[in-house]
Design a protein around this motif. Structure first.
Motif, short mmCIF file in Angstrom:
data_model
loop_
_atom_site.label_atom_id
_atom_site.label_comp_id
_atom_site.label_asym_id
_atom_site.label_seq_id
_atom_site.Cartn_x
_atom_site.Cartn_y
_atom_site.Cartn_z
N LEU A 38 0.83 -1.20 0.00
CA LEU A 38 0.00 0.00 0.00
C LEU A 38 0.87 1.25 0.00
O LEU A 38 0.55 2.24 -0.67
N ARG A 39 1.96 1.22 0.75
CA ARG A 39 2.86 2.38 0.77
C ARG A 39 3.55 2.57 -0.58
O ARG A 39 3.81 3.69 -1.00
N GLU A 40 3.85 1.46 -1.27
CA GLU A 40 4.61 1.54 -2.53
C GLU A 40 3.72 1.84 -3.73
O GLU A 40 4.01 2.74 -4.52
N THR A 41 2.65 1.08 -3.90
CA THR A 41 1.82 1.23 -5.10
C THR A 41 0.38 1.66 -4.81
O THR A 41 -0.33 2.06 -5.72
N GLY A 42 -0.06 1.52 -3.56
CA GLY A 42 -1.42 1.92 -3.21
C GLY A 42 -2.49 0.93 -3.61
O GLY A 42 -3.68 1.22 -3.46
N LEU A 43 -2.11 -0.27 -4.09
CA LEU A 43 -3.10 -1.24 -4.57
C LEU A 43 -2.67 -2.65 -4.22
O LEU A 43 -1.50 -3.03 -4.42
N VAL A 44 -3.62 -3.44 -3.71
CA VAL A 44 -3.41 -4.85 -3.40
C VAL A 44 -4.60 -5.63 -3.94
O VAL A 44 -5.75 -5.21 -3.77
N THR A 45 -4.35 -6.75 -4.62
CA THR A 45 -5.43 -7.65 -5.03
C THR A 45 -5.38 -8.91 -4.18
O THR A 45 -4.31 -9.34 -3.74
N GLY B 42 -19.82 -5.35 -15.70
CA GLY B 42 -19.43 -5.20 -14.30
C GLY B 42 -17.94 -5.23 -14.07
O GLY B 42 -17.48 -5.50 -12.96
N GLU B 43 -17.14 -4.92 -15.11
CA GLU B 43 -15.69 -4.86 -14.92
C GLU B 43 -15.32 -3.67 -14.03
O GLU B 43 -15.93 -2.60 -14.11
N THR B 44 -14.33 -3.87 -13.21
CA THR B 44 -13.77 -2.77 -12.43
C THR B 44 -12.75 -2.02 -13.28
O THR B 44 -11.96 -2.63 -14.00
N LEU B 45 -12.78 -0.70 -13.19
CA LEU B 45 -11.82 0.16 -13.89
C LEU B 45 -11.04 0.94 -12.83
O LEU B 45 -11.64 1.68 -12.04
N LEU B 46 -9.73 0.75 -12.80
CA LEU B 46 -8.89 1.40 -11.81
C LEU B 46 -7.90 2.33 -12.50
O LEU B 46 -7.31 1.97 -13.53
N THR B 47 -7.70 3.49 -11.92
CA THR B 47 -6.77 4.48 -12.47
C THR B 47 -5.88 5.00 -11.36
O THR B 47 -6.38 5.51 -10.34
N ASP B 48 -4.58 4.90 -11.55
CA ASP B 48 -3.60 5.40 -10.59
C ASP B 48 -3.47 6.91 -10.76
O ASP B 48 -3.10 7.40 -11.82
N THR C 135 -11.35 -7.82 -13.80
CA THR C 135 -12.56 -8.65 -13.70
C THR C 135 -12.44 -9.51 -12.45
O THR C 135 -11.51 -10.32 -12.33
N LEU C 136 -13.35 -9.33 -11.52
CA LEU C 136 -13.29 -10.05 -10.25
C LEU C 136 -14.22 -11.26 -10.28
O LEU C 136 -15.38 -11.16 -10.67
N GLY C 137 -13.68 -12.39 -9.82
CA GLY C 137 -14.49 -13.57 -9.62
C GLY C 137 -14.92 -13.67 -8.17
O GLY C 137 -14.49 -12.87 -7.32
N ALA C 138 -15.75 -14.64 -7.86
CA ALA C 138 -16.23 -14.81 -6.49
C ALA C 138 -15.05 -15.01 -5.53
O ALA C 138 -14.14 -15.81 -5.79
N GLY C 139 -15.04 -14.25 -4.46
CA GLY C 139 -13.97 -14.34 -3.45
C GLY C 139 -12.78 -13.46 -3.74
O GLY C 139 -11.88 -13.35 -2.89
N GLN C 140 -12.73 -12.83 -4.91
CA GLN C 140 -11.62 -11.95 -5.26
C GLN C 140 -11.97 -10.50 -4.94
O GLN C 140 -13.14 -10.11 -4.94
N GLY C 141 -10.96 -9.71 -4.70
CA GLY C 141 -11.21 -8.31 -4.40
C GLY C 141 -9.94 -7.49 -4.49
O GLY C 141 -8.88 -7.98 -4.88
N TYR C 142 -10.08 -6.22 -4.14
CA TYR C 142 -8.92 -5.32 -4.12
C TYR C 142 -9.01 -4.38 -2.93
O TYR C 142 -10.10 -4.08 -2.42
N LEU C 143 -7.85 -3.96 -2.50
CA LEU C 143 -7.69 -2.98 -1.43
C LEU C 143 -6.88 -1.84 -2.01
O LEU C 143 -5.81 -2.07 -2.57
N LEU C 144 -7.40 -0.60 -1.92
CA LEU C 144 -6.65 0.50 -2.53
C LEU C 144 -6.65 1.73 -1.65
O LEU C 144 -7.48 1.89 -0.75
N ASP C 145 -5.66 2.58 -1.94
CA ASP C 145 -5.52 3.88 -1.29
C ASP C 145 -6.47 4.84 -1.99
O ASP C 145 -6.25 5.23 -3.14
N ASN C 146 -7.51 5.25 -1.31
CA ASN C 146 -8.55 6.11 -1.87
C ASN C 146 -8.06 7.52 -2.14
O ASN C 146 -8.75 8.29 -2.81
#
Length: 276
Positions: free
Chosen positions: A32-39, A121-127, A208-219
């Motif tokens: 999180l400190r380095e890239t701000g994103l975890v899957t 329902g795809e997630t779109l993420l932008t750094d 594209t997230l499947g069941a049980g998958q997710g992401y944690l990000l720096d808002n």
């Protein structure tokens, strides 16, 4: 045409942390400190999502959340037409910061898929760092204007006057954005909104997230969005403050200068957005 599924798999694998390995929590904090994103994966129930979120953050309640602080993101069939409630419909969402209309948006977002959509329902993420770099190298005037204080107002009557890029005292930069009917813009930045949207579109990543998958990000660093969908798509969301120190936003790319000390390139204080 690029293979969207391959791009999604690469984004997931590049930021993936296996929760079942020793010291996974330390790895997540460092990433999180380095890239701000975890899957992540393996979060298949509300209980496991809540337990994981509680270890990483102090959960912040949301107006739509349940008593445990988690919000079920799904198509309610009755909220999508209301301003600020588009997330509870099936339409697409523009890239945005969660809780952008509050004085201090939560630092972390955890979003976990319980049931994927039938289609879309795809997630779109932008750094935000990539957006800032793109603007500074192709349209510095836009980057400067978008950093001017109080040039945007996000939210309804209890919203917040702010700006897209906020330069911190240490030179790091936080991004904040919304693009729906609850966003108002100063004349200073209105001419640069198309440039901003293009920079976001050019740097977005599909997931594209499947069941049980997710992401944690720096808002305060990443923008998130989604494509429209069909089917009984269900996700759980947790918002909160990290339990370990997390620097605000992102460090500017070495090839561009920080925005500290710049002045507006259009208009003056009369062009700023008033509170409503």
């Amino acid at each position: 045409m690029p293979d969207a599924s391959a791009g999604s798999e690469k984004l997931f694998s590049d930021h993936y942390v296996n929760l079942r390995t020793p010291h996974a929590q330390d790895v997540i904090a460092a990433q999180l400190r380095e890239t701000g994103l975890v899957t992540l994966d393996g979060l298949t129930t509300r209980q496991t999502v809540l337990a994981f979120a509680s270890r990483l953050m102090t959960i912040t309640p949301h107006p739509h959340s349940a008593p445990d602080g988690l919000t079920l993101i799904h198509n309610t069939g009755s909220h999508a037409h209301r301003a600020g409630f588009a997330g509870l419909g099936s339409g697409g969402l523009e890239p945005h910061t969660e809780r952008s209309g509050t004085p201090a948006p939560p630092r972390l977002i955890l979003l976990v898929c319980l049931r994927p959509s039938t289609t879309g329902g795809e997630t779109l993420l932008t750094d935000g760092r990539e957006v800032h770099t793109r603007l500074m190298t192709t349209s510095r005037e836009a980057a400067v204007a978008l950093s001017q204080p109080r040039t945007a107002y996000f939210g309804a009557g209890t919203g917040h006057a702010t700006q897209v890029f906020t330069v911190q005292p240490d030179g790091r930069i936080a991004i904040r954005l919304r693009q729906d009917g609850l966003a108002r813009w100063s004349p200073i930045v209105q001419p640069y909104l198309p440039v901003l949207r293009t920079a976001i579109a050019d740097t977005r990543h599909r997931l594209t997230l499947g069941a049980g998958q997710g992401y944690l990000l720096d808002n305060h660093r990443w923008l998130h969005a989604r494509t429209r969908f069909s089917g009984d798509r269900q996700l759980l969301r947790a918002l909160g403050e990290p339990r370990t120190p997390l620097p605000t936003g992102f460090a500017p790319h070495p090839t561009v200068s920080a925005l500290r000390g710049t002045r507006p390139t259009r208009g003056d204080d009369h062009d700023r957005v008033p509170a409503v």
